[in-house]
Scaffold this motif. Sequence first.
Motif, PDB file in Angstrom:
ATOM      1  N   LEU A 136       0.829  -1.213   0.000  1.00  0.00           N
ATOM      2  CA  LEU A 136       0.000   0.000   0.000  1.00  0.00           C
ATOM      3  C   LEU A 136       0.859   1.257   0.000  1.00  0.00           C
ATOM      4  N   ALA A 137       1.893   1.260   0.835  1.00  0.00           N
ATOM      5  CA  ALA A 137       2.754   2.435   0.945  1.00  0.00           C
ATOM      6  C   ALA A 137       3.546   2.661  -0.346  1.00  0.00           C
ATOM      7  N   ARG A 138       3.988   1.573  -0.961  1.00  0.00           N
ATOM      8  CA  ARG A 138       4.700   1.693  -2.239  1.00  0.00           C
ATOM      9  C   ARG A 138       3.759   2.226  -3.317  1.00  0.00           C
ATOM     10  N   LEU A 139       2.521   1.739  -3.309  1.00  0.00           N
ATOM     11  CA  LEU A 139       1.517   2.252  -4.249  1.00  0.00           C
ATOM     12  C   LEU A 139       1.324   3.754  -4.052  1.00  0.00           C
ATOM     13  N   ARG A 140       1.237   4.181  -2.802  1.00  0.00           N
ATOM     14  CA  ARG A 140       1.078   5.611  -2.505  1.00  0.00           C
ATOM     15  C   ARG A 140       2.245   6.408  -3.078  1.00  0.00           C
ATOM     16  N   GLY A 141       3.471   5.927  -2.834  1.00  0.00           N
ATOM     17  CA  GLY A 141       4.638   6.648  -3.325  1.00  0.00           C
ATOM     18  C   GLY A 141       4.688   6.737  -4.839  1.00  0.00           C
ATOM     19  N   LEU A 142       4.343   5.651  -5.528  1.00  0.00           N
ATOM     20  CA  LEU A 142       4.349   5.653  -6.992  1.00  0.00           C
ATOM     21  C   LEU A 142       3.241   6.554  -7.542  1.00  0.00           C
ATOM     22  N   ALA A 143       2.079   6.522  -6.878  1.00  0.00           N
ATOM     23  CA  ALA A 143       0.966   7.358  -7.331  1.00  0.00           C
ATOM     24  C   ALA A 143       1.298   8.841  -7.190  1.00  0.00           C
ATOM     25  N   VAL A 144       1.945   9.203  -6.085  1.00  0.00           N
ATOM     26  CA  VAL A 144       2.358  10.597  -5.887  1.00  0.00           C
ATOM     27  C   VAL A 144       3.304  11.029  -6.998  1.00  0.00           C
ATOM     28  N   ARG A 145       4.225  10.159  -7.367  1.00  0.00           N
ATOM     29  CA  ARG A 145       5.149  10.494  -8.455  1.00  0.00           C
ATOM     30  C   ARG A 145       4.415  10.617  -9.789  1.00  0.00           C
ATOM     31  N   ALA A 146       3.504   9.686 -10.042  1.00  0.00           N
ATOM     32  CA  ALA A 146       2.778   9.709 -11.313  1.00  0.00           C
ATOM     33  C   ALA A 146       1.924  10.970 -11.448  1.00  0.00           C
ATOM     34  N   ALA A 147       1.416  11.462 -10.318  1.00  0.00           N
ATOM     35  CA  ALA A 147       0.541  12.638 -10.344  1.00  0.00           C
ATOM     36  C   ALA A 147       1.285  13.917 -10.710  1.00  0.00           C
ATOM     37  N   ASN A 148       2.607  13.868 -10.739  1.00  0.00           N
ATOM     38  CA  ASN A 148       3.388  15.039 -11.146  1.00  0.00           C
ATOM     39  C   ASN A 148       3.407  15.228 -12.667  1.00  0.00           C
ATOM     40  N   TYR A 149       2.898  14.227 -13.388  1.00  0.00           N
ATOM     41  CA  TYR A 149       2.913  14.280 -14.854  1.00  0.00           C
ATOM     42  C   TYR A 149       1.519  14.588 -15.404  1.00  0.00           C
ATOM     43  N   ARG A 150       1.507  15.074 -16.625  1.00  0.00           N
ATOM     44  CA  ARG A 150       0.229  15.349 -17.279  1.00  0.00           C
ATOM     45  C   ARG A 150      -0.529  14.052 -17.529  1.00  0.00           C
ATOM     46  N   ARG A 151       0.226  13.011 -17.902  1.00  0.00           N
ATOM     47  CA  ARG A 151      -0.351  11.681 -18.093  1.00  0.00           C
ATOM     48  C   ARG A 151       0.585  10.670 -17.445  1.00  0.00           C
ATOM     49  N   CYS A 152       0.021   9.667 -16.787  1.00  0.00           N
ATOM     50  CA  CYS A 152       0.833   8.687 -16.045  1.00  0.00           C
ATOM     51  C   CYS A 152       1.841   8.015 -16.980  1.00  0.00           C
ATOM     52  N   PRO A 153       3.145   8.132 -16.683  1.00  0.00           N
ATOM     53  CA  PRO A 153       4.172   7.502 -17.537  1.00  0.00           C
ATOM     54  C   PRO A 153       4.017   5.987 -17.569  1.00  0.00           C
ATOM     55  N   ALA A 154       4.453   5.391 -18.689  1.00  0.00           N
ATOM     56  CA  ALA A 154       4.242   3.953 -18.900  1.00  0.00           C
ATOM     57  C   ALA A 154       4.876   3.109 -17.798  1.00  0.00           C
ATOM     58  N   GLY A 155       6.119   3.444 -17.386  1.00  0.00           N
ATOM     59  CA  GLY A 155       6.798   2.661 -16.357  1.00  0.00           C
ATOM     60  C   GLY A 155       6.063   2.691 -15.038  1.00  0.00           C
ATOM     61  N   LEU A 156       5.616   3.871 -14.611  1.00  0.00           N
ATOM     62  CA  LEU A 156       4.849   3.994 -13.378  1.00  0.00           C
ATOM     63  C   LEU A 156       3.477   3.341 -13.523  1.00  0.00           C
ATOM     64  N   HIS A 157       2.885   3.499 -14.694  1.00  0.00           N
ATOM     65  CA  HIS A 157       1.567   2.897 -14.954  1.00  0.00           C
ATOM     66  C   HIS A 157       1.613   1.394 -14.715  1.00  0.00           C
ATOM     67  N   MET A 158       2.640   0.736 -15.226  1.00  0.00           N
ATOM     68  CA  MET A 158       2.750  -0.716 -15.091  1.00  0.00           C
ATOM     69  C   MET A 158       2.928  -1.117 -13.615  1.00  0.00           C
TER      70      MET A 158
END
Length: 240
Positions: free
Chosen positions: A150-172
């Motif tokens: 859950l915590a790792r998901l939170r950290g990745l989601a926070v990073r993805a939210a910095n982009y206009r569209r979720c990057p492919a690597g983070l998306h996966m």
Amino acid sequence: MELSIALAFALAVGLFLLGQWLTRRASRRHRQTLAQLQGATLLRTLELLQALQKHRCLGAAQDIVSVSQRNALARQIDRLWLNWPGPSLQLAPLQQDWPQLRRNPADFEAHCRMIEALLTVVEQLEERLCLRDTAALQGLEPACRNLEDLARLRGLAVRAANYRRCPAGLHMQIRVLCRRLDDPARSEPLHSLLQRLEVELLEAPQVRLAPHDCFSLLTPLIDGRLHDLRHTLKAHIAAA
């Protein structure tokens, strides 16, 4: 003469029995002291996990509020590492790696490695304190690993939210974690939160969640589960 021999023999037996009793008493006190230290270390490890997971999540943040919160977490982690009884309990001296991580808060994978090492500490202490078969805990280390997902998901989601569209690597990576964690039949409100990430972060033509939204979305759930885990663990340690 015979009376003296009998008295001497009785005295010797008495001293031997007293010595045995004192030895057992000292051994019991040593085991109790060691168990108390291990229990306190286990509780501190859970605090470190929580703080490090949040520090990782905010590691790449640049806004004033998040940086201030990250710095406060770093000071908390500094205090938690003080007098870490690693070598004395045959645990890894993990605090040695913290200063470098503190200087590089955006290093996501370095956080993950330290958290993985702490999860190993949880597993070791769980075994030593005989908690693995405790019905109330139902497996401390697996529960902590689920919270790390859950915590790792939170950290990745926070990073993805910095982009206009979720990057492919983070998306996966986010998609894999969501599938691992989701269970509509049993995991409300988590299921609803994951659905929101799906709609507003992963599949949205343009990301509709800000980084602080992702942090706020999952943090109460993670903190609540950790609070319950620590409460149950404290009660078990106190009873023991």
